[in-house]
Design a protein around this motif. Structure first.
Motif, PDB file in Angstrom:
ATOM      1  N   ALA A  69      -4.233 -11.740  -9.023  1.00  0.00           N
ATOM      2  CA  ALA A  69      -4.391 -11.848  -7.813  1.00  0.00           C
ATOM      3  C   ALA A  69      -3.408 -11.123  -6.855  1.00  0.00           C
ATOM      4  N   HIS A  70      -2.056 -11.223  -7.288  1.00  0.00           N
ATOM      5  CA  HIS A  70      -1.086 -10.591  -6.869  1.00  0.00           C
ATOM      6  C   HIS A  70      -0.941  -9.038  -7.009  1.00  0.00           C
ATOM      7  N   VAL A  71      -1.429  -8.591  -8.140  1.00  0.00           N
ATOM      8  CA  VAL A  71      -1.697  -7.073  -8.511  1.00  0.00           C
ATOM      9  C   VAL A  71      -2.808  -6.615  -7.335  1.00  0.00           C
ATOM     10  N   ALA A  72      -3.823  -7.341  -7.461  1.00  0.00           N
ATOM     11  CA  ALA A  72      -5.031  -7.104  -6.595  1.00  0.00           C
ATOM     12  C   ALA A  72      -4.496  -6.805  -4.883  1.00  0.00           C
ATOM     13  N   ASN A  73      -3.591  -7.921  -4.618  1.00  0.00           N
ATOM     14  CA  ASN A  73      -3.087  -7.838  -3.143  1.00  0.00           C
ATOM     15  C   ASN A  73      -2.325  -6.546  -3.211  1.00  0.00           C
ATOM     16  N   ALA A 130      -1.257  -1.520  -0.903  1.00  0.00           N
ATOM     17  CA  ALA A 130      -0.954   0.099  -0.865  1.00  0.00           C
ATOM     18  C   ALA A 130      -1.901   0.712  -0.552  1.00  0.00           C
ATOM     19  N   GLU A 131      -3.204   0.377  -0.654  1.00  0.00           N
ATOM     20  CA  GLU A 131      -4.528   1.262  -0.199  1.00  0.00           C
ATOM     21  C   GLU A 131      -4.233   1.214   1.419  1.00  0.00           C
ATOM     22  N   LYS A 172      -2.154   7.900   6.322  1.00  0.00           N
ATOM     23  CA  LYS A 172      -2.960   8.749   6.718  1.00  0.00           C
ATOM     24  C   LYS A 172      -3.299   9.026   8.119  1.00  0.00           C
ATOM     25  N   LYS A 173      -3.622   7.705   8.565  1.00  0.00           N
ATOM     26  CA  LYS A 173      -3.884   7.650  10.274  1.00  0.00           C
ATOM     27  C   LYS A 173      -2.598   8.150  10.890  1.00  0.00           C
TER      28      LYS A 173
END
Length: 182
Positions: free
Chosen positions: A60-64, A69-70, A77-78
């Motif tokens: 879950a931590h890695v997914a978060n 990061a995304e 980018k914005k």
């Protein structure tokens, strides 16, 4: 030979042990199997469960972190697009300011040229007027001198009767005197 006795004893013990274990002891196998199952249950409860919990938390931590990061990448980018837009606007504004400054400079140049021409024309007219006045003063002064010379010549002529050659000489002398007096 005494040294060979211990070898004999050791080899007989090894052979005796080999013959002793030739049959299968099912009680020991069942006991070890039960102990293995109990150990697995304990490991599952006390080690595997918490370990899997930690792994799920880590997942879950890695997914978060990947999501964060995304999101950061999208935000960057914005911001990059906004910066490019602002830079483009700044360039457009700068170009507009440069064009405006050029136009203002051209207008000022034309104004300065017009002012300089009118000032030159005024000075020229003033100089013409002054020349005309000086010319009139010079003509007036010459007329006065001619009048004085005429009076002087007339008075000299009246005082004495002269021949034509004497009159010519007298006129030339007075003209020469008038030229030197000037």
């Amino acid at each position: 030979m005494e040294g060979s006795e211990p070898e004999v004893l050791t080899s007989s013990l090894v052979l005796g042990a080999a013959t002793k274990h030739e049959f299968i002891n099912t009680g020991d196998i069942i006991f070890q199997l039960i102990m293995f199952i109990i150990l697995m249950a304990l490991l599952k409860k006390f080690a595997w469960g918490p370990l899997m919990g930690i792994m799920k938390e880590r997942e879950a931590h890695v997914a978060n972190e990947i999501t964060a990061a995304e999101n950061s990448r999208q935000e960057a980018k914005k911001l990059l697009e906004e910066q490019r837009t602002l830079l483009k606007e700044a360039r457009t504004d700068a170009q507009g300011l440069i064009e405006s400054a050029k136009k203002q400079g051209d207008l000022q140049r034309e104004e300065i040229i017009t002012t300089a021409r009118s000032e030159a024309e005024r000075i020229k007219e003033s100089a013409k007027l002054e020349i005309e006045q000086q010319k009139e003063k010079a003509v007036t002064a010459i007329r006065e001198q001619v009048a004085q010379l005429s009076v002087l010549i007339a008075s000299k002529v009246i005082e004495k009767e002269l021949s034509a050659a004497d009159q010519e000489k007298l006129i030339n002398d007075y003209i020469q005197e008038a030229g030197e007096g000037r």
